[in-house]
Design a protein around this motif. Sequence first.
Motif, mmCIF file in Angstrom:
data_model
loop_
_atom_site.group_PDB
_atom_site.id
_atom_site.type_symbol
_atom_site.label_atom_id
_atom_site.label_comp_id
_atom_site.label_asym_id
_atom_site.label_seq_id
_atom_site.Cartn_x
_atom_site.Cartn_y
_atom_site.Cartn_z
ATOM 1 N N LEU A 1 -56.751 -2.573 -22.341
ATOM 2 C CA LEU A 1 -55.416 -2.599 -21.732
ATOM 3 C C LEU A 1 -54.586 -1.377 -22.098
ATOM 4 O O LEU A 1 -53.544 -1.129 -21.494
ATOM 5 C CB LEU A 1 -54.673 -3.871 -22.168
ATOM 6 C CG LEU A 1 -55.249 -5.195 -21.659
ATOM 7 C CD1 LEU A 1 -54.514 -6.368 -22.292
ATOM 8 C CD2 LEU A 1 -55.162 -5.270 -20.136
ATOM 9 N N ALA A 2 -55.036 -0.611 -23.069
ATOM 10 C CA ALA A 2 -54.230 0.497 -23.588
ATOM 11 C C ALA A 2 -54.253 1.735 -22.697
ATOM 12 O O ALA A 2 -53.534 2.693 -22.960
ATOM 13 C CB ALA A 2 -54.689 0.866 -24.993
ATOM 14 N N ASP A 3 -55.084 1.733 -21.664
ATOM 15 C CA ASP A 3 -55.113 2.879 -20.753
ATOM 16 C C ASP A 3 -54.200 2.624 -19.556
ATOM 17 O O ASP A 3 -54.269 1.549 -18.944
ATOM 18 C CB ASP A 3 -56.551 3.119 -20.288
ATOM 19 C CG ASP A 3 -56.630 4.288 -19.333
ATOM 20 O OD1 ASP A 3 -56.824 5.421 -19.795
ATOM 21 O OD2 ASP A 3 -56.461 4.064 -18.104
ATOM 22 N N PRO A 4 -53.365 3.605 -19.211
ATOM 23 C CA PRO A 4 -52.396 3.434 -18.119
ATOM 24 C C PRO A 4 -53.036 3.017 -16.798
ATOM 25 O O PRO A 4 -52.501 2.149 -16.099
ATOM 26 C CB PRO A 4 -51.766 4.820 -17.989
ATOM 27 C CG PRO A 4 -51.904 5.431 -19.335
ATOM 28 C CD PRO A 4 -53.197 4.906 -19.893
ATOM 29 N N LEU B 1 -45.461 0.367 -23.971
ATOM 30 C CA LEU B 1 -46.515 -0.640 -24.090
ATOM 31 C C LEU B 1 -47.893 -0.037 -24.341
ATOM 32 O O LEU B 1 -48.617 -0.492 -25.233
ATOM 33 C CB LEU B 1 -46.550 -1.530 -22.829
ATOM 34 C CG LEU B 1 -47.606 -2.636 -22.840
ATOM 35 C CD1 LEU B 1 -47.461 -3.537 -24.052
ATOM 36 C CD2 LEU B 1 -47.543 -3.451 -21.566
ATOM 37 N N THR B 2 -48.261 0.991 -23.572
ATOM 38 C CA THR B 2 -49.603 1.567 -23.742
ATOM 39 C C THR B 2 -49.797 2.119 -25.145
ATOM 40 O O THR B 2 -50.871 1.984 -25.735
ATOM 41 C CB THR B 2 -49.855 2.689 -22.716
ATOM 42 O OG1 THR B 2 -48.728 3.517 -22.636
ATOM 43 C CG2 THR B 2 -50.156 2.090 -21.354
ATOM 44 N N LYS B 3 -48.728 2.696 -25.692
ATOM 45 C CA LYS B 3 -48.838 3.265 -27.031
ATOM 46 C C LYS B 3 -48.979 2.162 -28.082
ATOM 47 O O LYS B 3 -49.753 2.282 -29.032
ATOM 48 C CB LYS B 3 -47.601 4.123 -27.331
ATOM 49 C CG LYS B 3 -47.878 5.265 -28.274
ATOM 50 C CD LYS B 3 -46.832 6.377 -28.144
ATOM 51 C CE LYS B 3 -47.247 7.600 -28.930
ATOM 52 N NZ LYS B 3 -46.381 8.761 -28.694
ATOM 53 N N VAL B 4 -48.239 1.091 -27.902
ATOM 54 C CA VAL B 4 -48.324 -0.044 -28.825
ATOM 55 C C VAL B 4 -49.721 -0.671 -28.758
ATOM 56 O O VAL B 4 -50.339 -0.950 -29.787
ATOM 57 C CB VAL B 4 -47.237 -1.090 -28.491
ATOM 58 C CG1 VAL B 4 -47.485 -2.388 -29.231
ATOM 59 C CG2 VAL B 4 -45.865 -0.537 -28.832
ATOM 60 N N LEU B 5 -50.212 -0.856 -27.542
ATOM 61 C CA LEU B 5 -51.544 -1.455 -27.382
ATOM 62 C C LEU B 5 -52.613 -0.563 -28.009
ATOM 63 O O LEU B 5 -53.508 -1.044 -28.704
ATOM 64 C CB LEU B 5 -51.854 -1.686 -25.901
ATOM 65 C CG LEU B 5 -51.021 -2.762 -25.202
ATOM 66 C CD1 LEU B 5 -51.309 -2.791 -23.701
ATOM 67 C CD2 LEU B 5 -51.293 -4.128 -25.815
ATOM 68 N N ALA B 6 -52.504 0.727 -27.778
ATOM 69 C CA ALA B 6 -53.494 1.655 -28.337
ATOM 70 C C ALA B 6 -53.463 1.621 -29.865
ATOM 71 O O ALA B 6 -54.507 1.667 -30.516
ATOM 72 C CB ALA B 6 -53.233 3.065 -27.816
ATOM 73 N N ALA C 1 -55.192 -1.467 -31.120
ATOM 74 C CA ALA C 1 -56.584 -1.637 -30.689
ATOM 75 C C ALA C 1 -57.607 -1.198 -31.727
ATOM 76 O O ALA C 1 -58.797 -1.394 -31.545
ATOM 77 C CB ALA C 1 -56.820 -0.887 -29.374
#
Lengths: 119, 119
Positions: A30-33, B23-28, B31
């Motif tokens: 999910l971390a990829d845009p 969000l993407t940065k938090v998820l990454a 992970a």
Amino acid sequence: MTVDILPNMTTDDRHPATEDLRLTKVLAALADPARLATVRTIAALGDSPCVELRQAAGLTITQPTFSHHQRVLREAGIIRERVQGAQRILSIRREDLDACFPGLLDSVLSTPERLLSDR
Amino acid sequence: MTVDILPNMTTDDRHPATEDLRLTKVLAALADPARLATVRTIAALGDSPCVELRQAAGLTITQPTFSHHQRVLREAGIIRERVQGAQRILSIRREDLDACFPGLLDSVLSTPERLLSDR
DNA sequence: GAAGTATATCGACAGTCATCGATCTTATCG
DNA sequence: CGATAAGATCGATGACTGTCGATATACTTC
């Protein structure tokens, strides 16, 4: 003597079984845009074929790249693919995700768009 | 005529402001197994210094590597550092995270340990 | 069966990332 | 001040990842 008949639809060698989902893998997927946009677009439009999703999600990537992201999402257990004629219909494995990681999908789907971008 | 006085404690050039979380940065950031374990350990033990966390989280990484992960978590807005003598106390930015991404942190913290590993 | 459409796979490439050892900085304590 | 302890930073390295063009596969339609 018969062989096992698996009641688990998702175990078809392409989709991981529900009990094999792992948080780190789901988060990484999910971390990829592009992948995040794809999942959110499926949630918004309902089950859709790749071709439609790639456009609707506003992605500027090529078809092979989309195919790659699709694979990552599938192998993480986030989406399911079903064949319909010449195309693959993608759907979110909502029940499986909610069972394993309650609240995670809802949280990711309800985040406003302005908090997405970056990177 | 005076200059702005920022009421936001977190904006000290090391910690991103609440409105800059993505969000993407938090998820990454979440992970990675080592980082996820770190965050969950802070949640379990309460605010703690690095040295204690690295051990309590059961990490087999070196100090520089931990320092790297700590930085990624900080720059994503997940943890806050405060200096206390010779050591840094790490804490979770729970209110900021809950404000931006409701349910996300709870979901990640309440996932049972057996669904973590992999990769 | 030929042409067109949807998707998968392959191989290459460039950028990012986790990891480490070595070293530097800063604070505490004799 | 010297020694120790806690972290940060640097530079190197190997692994992984996103991206693409080219090509293959599979289904549909004419």
